[in-house]
Scaffold this active site. Structure first.
Site, PDB file in Angstrom:
ATOM      1  N   TRP A  49       0.802  -1.222   0.000  1.00  0.00           N
ATOM      2  CA  TRP A  49       0.000   0.000   0.000  1.00  0.00           C
ATOM      3  C   TRP A  49       0.836   1.274   0.000  1.00  0.00           C
ATOM      4  CZ3 TRP A  49       2.065   2.225   4.195  1.00  0.00           C
ATOM      5  CH2 TRP A  49       2.536   1.383   5.222  1.00  0.00           C
ATOM      6  N   ASN A  50       2.137   1.166   0.301  1.00  0.00           N
ATOM      7  CA  ASN A  50       2.864   2.408   0.611  1.00  0.00           C
ATOM      8  C   ASN A  50       3.139   3.265  -0.622  1.00  0.00           C
ATOM      9  OD1 ASN A  50       4.786   0.586  -0.306  1.00  0.00           O
ATOM     10  ND2 ASN A  50       6.408   1.512   0.893  1.00  0.00           N
ATOM     11  N   CYS A  72      10.249   1.958   1.722  1.00  0.00           N
ATOM     12  CA  CYS A  72      11.203   0.876   1.987  1.00  0.00           C
ATOM     13  C   CYS A  72      12.629   1.396   2.071  1.00  0.00           C
ATOM     14  CB  CYS A  72      11.077  -0.187   0.900  1.00  0.00           C
ATOM     15  SG  CYS A  72      11.247   0.476  -0.751  1.00  0.00           S
ATOM     16  N   GLY A  93       6.969  -6.105  -0.208  1.00  0.00           N
ATOM     17  CA  GLY A  93       6.284  -6.049   1.076  1.00  0.00           C
ATOM     18  C   GLY A  93       7.241  -6.399   2.197  1.00  0.00           C
ATOM     19  N   SER A  94       6.698  -6.981   3.252  1.00  0.00           N
ATOM     20  CA  SER A  94       7.519  -7.229   4.439  1.00  0.00           C
ATOM     21  C   SER A  94       8.408  -8.462   4.256  1.00  0.00           C
ATOM     22  CB  SER A  94       6.601  -7.424   5.642  1.00  0.00           C
ATOM     23  OG  SER A  94       5.800  -8.561   5.444  1.00  0.00           O
ATOM     24  N   GLU A 151      12.580  -2.598  11.683  1.00  0.00           N
ATOM     25  CA  GLU A 151      12.073  -1.541  10.808  1.00  0.00           C
ATOM     26  C   GLU A 151      10.833  -0.905  11.455  1.00  0.00           C
ATOM     27  OE1 GLU A 151      10.075  -2.870   7.231  1.00  0.00           O
ATOM     28  OE2 GLU A 151      11.147  -1.353   6.070  1.00  0.00           O
ATOM     29  N   GLU A 154      11.223  -7.625  -2.995  1.00  0.00           N
ATOM     30  CA  GLU A 154      11.678  -6.293  -2.546  1.00  0.00           C
ATOM     31  C   GLU A 154      11.120  -6.105  -1.142  1.00  0.00           C
ATOM     32  OE1 GLU A 154      13.439  -5.607  -6.250  1.00  0.00           O
ATOM     33  OE2 GLU A 154      13.565  -4.379  -4.446  1.00  0.00           O
ATOM     34  N   LEU A 155      11.991  -6.181  -0.136  1.00  0.00           N
ATOM     35  CA  LEU A 155      11.497  -6.302   1.232  1.00  0.00           C
ATOM     36  C   LEU A 155      11.866  -5.096   2.094  1.00  0.00           C
ATOM     37  CD1 LEU A 155      12.410 -10.083   1.513  1.00  0.00           C
ATOM     38  CD2 LEU A 155      10.284  -9.070   0.691  1.00  0.00           C
ATOM     39  N   LYS A 201      -2.118  -8.665  -7.560  1.00  0.00           N
ATOM     40  CA  LYS A 201      -2.894  -8.622  -6.318  1.00  0.00           C
ATOM     41  C   LYS A 201      -2.364  -7.434  -5.506  1.00  0.00           C
ATOM     42  CE  LYS A 201      -2.604  -9.712  -2.190  1.00  0.00           C
ATOM     43  NZ  LYS A 201      -3.325  -8.524  -1.671  1.00  0.00           N
ATOM     44  N   PRO A 202      -3.047  -6.282  -5.620  1.00  0.00           N
ATOM     45  CA  PRO A 202      -2.600  -5.128  -4.850  1.00  0.00           C
ATOM     46  C   PRO A 202      -3.014  -5.279  -3.393  1.00  0.00           C
ATOM     47  CG  PRO A 202      -4.050  -4.513  -6.691  1.00  0.00           C
ATOM     48  CD  PRO A 202      -4.184  -5.977  -6.488  1.00  0.00           C
ATOM     49  N   ASP A 203      -2.457  -4.437  -2.529  1.00  0.00           N
ATOM     50  CA  ASP A 203      -2.896  -4.439  -1.136  1.00  0.00           C
ATOM     51  C   ASP A 203      -4.358  -3.986  -1.074  1.00  0.00           C
ATOM     52  OD1 ASP A 203      -1.656  -4.456   1.812  1.00  0.00           O
ATOM     53  OD2 ASP A 203      -3.205  -2.914   1.665  1.00  0.00           O
TER      54      ASP A 203
HETATM   55  P1  NAD Z   1       2.937  -7.196   3.776  1.00  0.00           P
HETATM   56  O1  NAD Z   1       3.999  -8.181   3.493  1.00  0.00           O
HETATM   57  O2  NAD Z   1       2.040  -7.452   4.912  1.00  0.00           O
HETATM   58  O3  NAD Z   1       1.967  -6.993   2.517  1.00  0.00           O
HETATM   59  C1  NAD Z   1       2.443  -6.750   1.220  1.00  0.00           C
HETATM   60  C2  NAD Z   1       1.525  -7.453   0.220  1.00  0.00           C
HETATM   61  O4  NAD Z   1       1.584  -8.850   0.474  1.00  0.00           O
HETATM   62  C3  NAD Z   1       0.061  -7.057   0.324  1.00  0.00           C
HETATM   63  O5  NAD Z   1      -0.511  -7.060  -0.968  1.00  0.00           O
HETATM   64  C4  NAD Z   1      -0.539  -8.183   1.151  1.00  0.00           C
HETATM   65  O6  NAD Z   1      -1.914  -8.386   0.913  1.00  0.00           O
HETATM   66  C5  NAD Z   1       0.269  -9.371   0.646  1.00  0.00           C
HETATM   67  N1  NAD Z   1       0.327 -10.495   1.579  1.00  0.00           N
HETATM   68  C6  NAD Z   1       0.255 -10.461   2.925  1.00  0.00           C
HETATM   69  N2  NAD Z   1       0.360 -11.722   3.418  1.00  0.00           N
HETATM   70  C7  NAD Z   1       0.505 -12.555   2.364  1.00  0.00           C
HETATM   71  C8  NAD Z   1       0.665 -13.956   2.213  1.00  0.00           C
HETATM   72  N3  NAD Z   1       0.698 -14.772   3.273  1.00  0.00           N
HETATM   73  N4  NAD Z   1       0.806 -14.452   0.968  1.00  0.00           N
HETATM   74  C9  NAD Z   1       0.798 -13.638  -0.106  1.00  0.00           C
HETATM   75  N5  NAD Z   1       0.628 -12.312  -0.040  1.00  0.00           N
HETATM   76  C10 NAD Z   1       0.498 -11.766   1.189  1.00  0.00           C
HETATM   77  O7  NAD Z   1       3.692  -5.830   3.903  1.00  0.00           O
HETATM   78  P2  NAD Z   1       3.095  -4.441   4.370  1.00  0.00           P
HETATM   79  O8  NAD Z   1       3.300  -4.379   5.839  1.00  0.00           O
HETATM   80  O9  NAD Z   1       1.764  -4.194   3.826  1.00  0.00           O
HETATM   81  O10 NAD Z   1       4.118  -3.467   3.618  1.00  0.00           O
HETATM   82  C11 NAD Z   1       5.136  -2.829   4.260  1.00  0.00           C
HETATM   83  C12 NAD Z   1       6.442  -3.579   4.073  1.00  0.00           C
HETATM   84  O11 NAD Z   1       6.792  -3.613   2.703  1.00  0.00           O
HETATM   85  C13 NAD Z   1       7.585  -2.924   4.762  1.00  0.00           C
HETATM   86  O12 NAD Z   1       8.324  -3.878   5.464  1.00  0.00           O
HETATM   87  C14 NAD Z   1       8.441  -2.349   3.653  1.00  0.00           C
HETATM   88  O13 NAD Z   1       9.781  -2.225   3.919  1.00  0.00           O
HETATM   89  C15 NAD Z   1       8.160  -3.259   2.519  1.00  0.00           C
HETATM   90  N6  NAD Z   1       8.303  -2.580   1.225  1.00  0.00           N
HETATM   91  C16 NAD Z   1       9.418  -2.832   0.484  1.00  0.00           C
HETATM   92  C17 NAD Z   1       9.615  -2.187  -0.740  1.00  0.00           C
HETATM   93  C18 NAD Z   1      10.849  -2.449  -1.574  1.00  0.00           C
HETATM   94  O14 NAD Z   1      10.876  -2.085  -2.737  1.00  0.00           O
HETATM   95  N7  NAD Z   1      11.878  -3.078  -1.039  1.00  0.00           N
HETATM   96  C19 NAD Z   1       8.656  -1.293  -1.206  1.00  0.00           C
HETATM   97  C20 NAD Z   1       7.530  -1.060  -0.428  1.00  0.00           C
HETATM   98  C21 NAD Z   1       7.362  -1.722   0.786  1.00  0.00           C
END
Ligand code: NAD
Length: 537
Positions: free
Chosen positions: A177-178, A308, A252-253, A406, A274-275, A201-203
């Site tokens: 979502w960020n 991130c 994501g995370s 983080e 990309e975490l 699959k977006p957030d």
């Molecule tokens: P998240 O991992 O909870 O969610 C990210 C995406 O993954 C969402 O679309 C979510 O619905 C999906 N998701 C969640 N659980 C899942 C599962 N079990 N299986 C498949 N998909 C799943 O992360 P968040 O907390 O929403 O986002 C913030 C994190 O993302 C931060 O840690 C940040 O550093 C990281 N981030 C990294 C980058 C990068 O380019 N390195 C960019 C943006 C955000």
């Protein structure tokens, strides 16, 4: 759009949606329906999306089941078979038209980004810029990067070898979502350029922004069906994305990234991840303090720190510590905070109550363990439900959660150093290795320091935008910050398989011309020695 005025309630007064003309903004219901109508969803269930700007409902988004995800992949696969046969130059034309459309429709896209994510408009504009840069870069370089190329064969003149780039098929993209516009689109744009289809699959919080991006791609000429969208909680439908994809792009995370990687390993498919990060900045003894303070503000508080590549740890040389801290705090205190869609806000809202809770917990924990708050540190419900002040901490140590975890919010810790090598070692501590910044007047020296940092991107005299905006340069994390790279040629080639086709001419690769095995071995040994002497690879 209404430009913010002095006295604007969203900028510097109590937040009162009743009296904010922009709070009456709602998407045209027909437009919402046409956007959400793109989602492959047959469950009959919807999920409400509320805006972090005023906590009012924005839309009800149809939800997909794992079977719907399978159907989305089936549709994408059909479209991909035609698309893969389209010349790369024609695919590039679509991306160039998309580039123009994103710029033409920027105001509408930024409105939606602000309403869904709560970010400041200036950071919504960063997304417009990043998507446009990405589309143009791959449109202009893609055909060349993907072109068939000749490489030397085992026997010069006798073996002709070509290397082809074959699209993987259907790429699953799971985005956060960020940065809801660019993270939903920039990987897929490269995947499509390489001849793939996409299932996105977006957030759940930022579905409409992603859907608007897909609508613009189709208006630019991408065939309907090539880019499918599914909606739902990651833990419920994320597994189905991994189960059907030929390659997965996840942003994501780190915790979720590990799960995705395990699923991909089971199926023997590739993925790029990309975490998260705990990104360090080094302010060296010869740094221009004013410039470093300005850079530190943008590096730490852009997108309210929900970035991130955001800086969360700053190591400052003893010689400039006081001067730097003085300028950094003063510049931070001059930032305007708020929740709204107009220009003029420097630090927008956090995205959600959960994010606010996490940021507050990190600050409270640090203070409880003895950290000093130099500025900020408070939730500001008077400015918006999830607005949190940009916060600078001193005295953060390993007993505190925010030392190594983080925060993903507008919170940064200052650390003093006397020895540069020690500062580099401390910056390299921990599991993450995404982004870093080095400030110093002697740029060559700062680059030497940069090369010693274990991070995928390092910016000299800038926080993150220099690498992030340089699309020709690969971007991604070392260690627990990721796998693979987006951007650059690597960011395109990850969506292809290389296929080598070797044609043997005149003589076989076996004894011939009357040579027995022994003489053949003697001749080949002589040839191997000769080729080394000739400097051949
Ligand atoms: P998240 O991992 O909870 O969610 C990210 C995406 O993954 C969402 O679309 C979510 O619905 C999906 N998701 C969640 N659980 C899942 C599962 N079990 N299986 C498949 N998909 C799943 O992360 P968040 O907390 O929403 O986002 C913030 C994190 O993302 C931060 O840690 C940040 O550093 C990281 N981030 C990294 C980058 C990068 O380019 N390195 C960019 C943006 C955000």
């Amino acid at each position: 759009m209404t430009a913010p005025r002095p006295g604007d309630p969203l900028l510097d007064g109590p937040h009162d949606p009743e009296h904010d003309p922009r709070a009456s903004y709602v998407l045209e219901p027909s437009h919402v329906a046409s956007l959400t109508g793109r989602i492959v969803a047959t469950t009959g269930r919807t999920a409400e999306v509320r805006s972090p700007v005023n906590d009012a409902p924005l839309a009800h988004v149809p939800q997909s089941s794992p079977e719907d995800v399978a159907e989305a992949f089936a549709r994408a696969r059909t479209a991909q078979q035609v698309w893969a046969g389209t010349p790369a130059e024609a695919r590039a034309e679509v991306l160039l038209r998309f580039h123009d459309l994103v710029l033409e429709r920027a105001e509408e896209v930024m409105d939606l980004i602000c309403w869904e994510s709560g970010k400041a408009r200036t950071h919504a504009f960063d997304e417009i810029g990043h998507v446009a840069l990405t589309a143009r870069y791959y449109a202009r370089t893609g055909a060349g990067t993907l072109a068939r190329r000749r490489v030397p064969g085992v026997v010069p003149g006798l073996t002709r070898v070509e290397v082809n780039r074959v699209a993987k098929g259907v790429v699953g993209v799971i985005s956060p979502w960020n940065y809801p516009f660019t993270m939903a689109l920039c990987d897929g744009v490269a995947a499509v350029m390489a001849g793939n289809a996409v299932v996105l699959k977006p957030d759940a919080q930022t579905m409409l922004t992603a859907l608007l991006g897909v609508e613009l791609l189709e208006l630019a000429g991408a065939p309907r069906g090539l880019w499918q969208v599914v909606a739902g909680p990651g833990p419920e439908i994320g597994g189905a994305v991994v189960a059907h994809a030929d390659y997965v792009c996840f942003t994501g995370s780190t915790a979720t990234g590990r799960r995705i990687a395990a699923g991909c390993a089971e199926r023997l498919i590739g993925c790029s991840l990309e975490l998260g990060g705990k990104n360090p900045m080094l302010v060296l003894a010869d740094a221009d303090v004013e410039r470093a303070a300005e850079g530190a503000v943008r590096a730490s508080f852009s997108n309210a720190g929900q970035l991130c590549v955001s800086t969360e740890r700053i190591f400052v040389a003893d010689a400039v510590y006081e001067a730097f801290v003085d300028r950094f705090v003063a510049r931070t205190q001059a930032l305007s905070l708020g929740a709204g869609t107009g220009w003029g806000i420097d630090v927008g809202s956090l995205v959600s109550a959960a994010q606010l809770e996490k940021v507050t917990a990190h600050v409270d924990d640090a203070v409880a363990h003895g950290a000093a708050v130099l500025t900020g540190g408070r939730h500001r419900p008077d400015l918006g439900p999830y607005v949190f002040e940009p916060t600078i901490l001193e005295g953060v140590n390993p007993s505190m959660a925010c030392f190594a975890e983080e925060t993903f919010g507008p919170v940064v810790a200052l650390h003093r150093f006397t020895d540069e090598a020690d500062a580099v070692a401390r910056a390299n501590e921990g599991d993450f290795g995404l982004n870093a910044a080095v400030f110093g007047r002697d740029a060559a020296h700062a680059r030497r320091v940069a090369r010693a940092l274990h991070c995928g991107t390092v910016n000299v005299n800038e926080g993150f935008a220099a690498t992030f905006g340089s699309i020709a340069a690969p971007m991604g994390g070392m260690r627990s910050s990721g796998l693979g790279r987006r951007q650059g040629a690597e960011g395109l080639l990850r969506f292809t398989e290389s296929q080598s086709v070797a044609t043997q001419r005149l003589l076989p690769l076996a004894p011939s011309l009357g040579l027995d095995d022994r003489r053949y071995a003697v001749a080949l040994t002589a040839a191997l020695r000769a080729m080394k002497r000739l400097g051949r690879a």
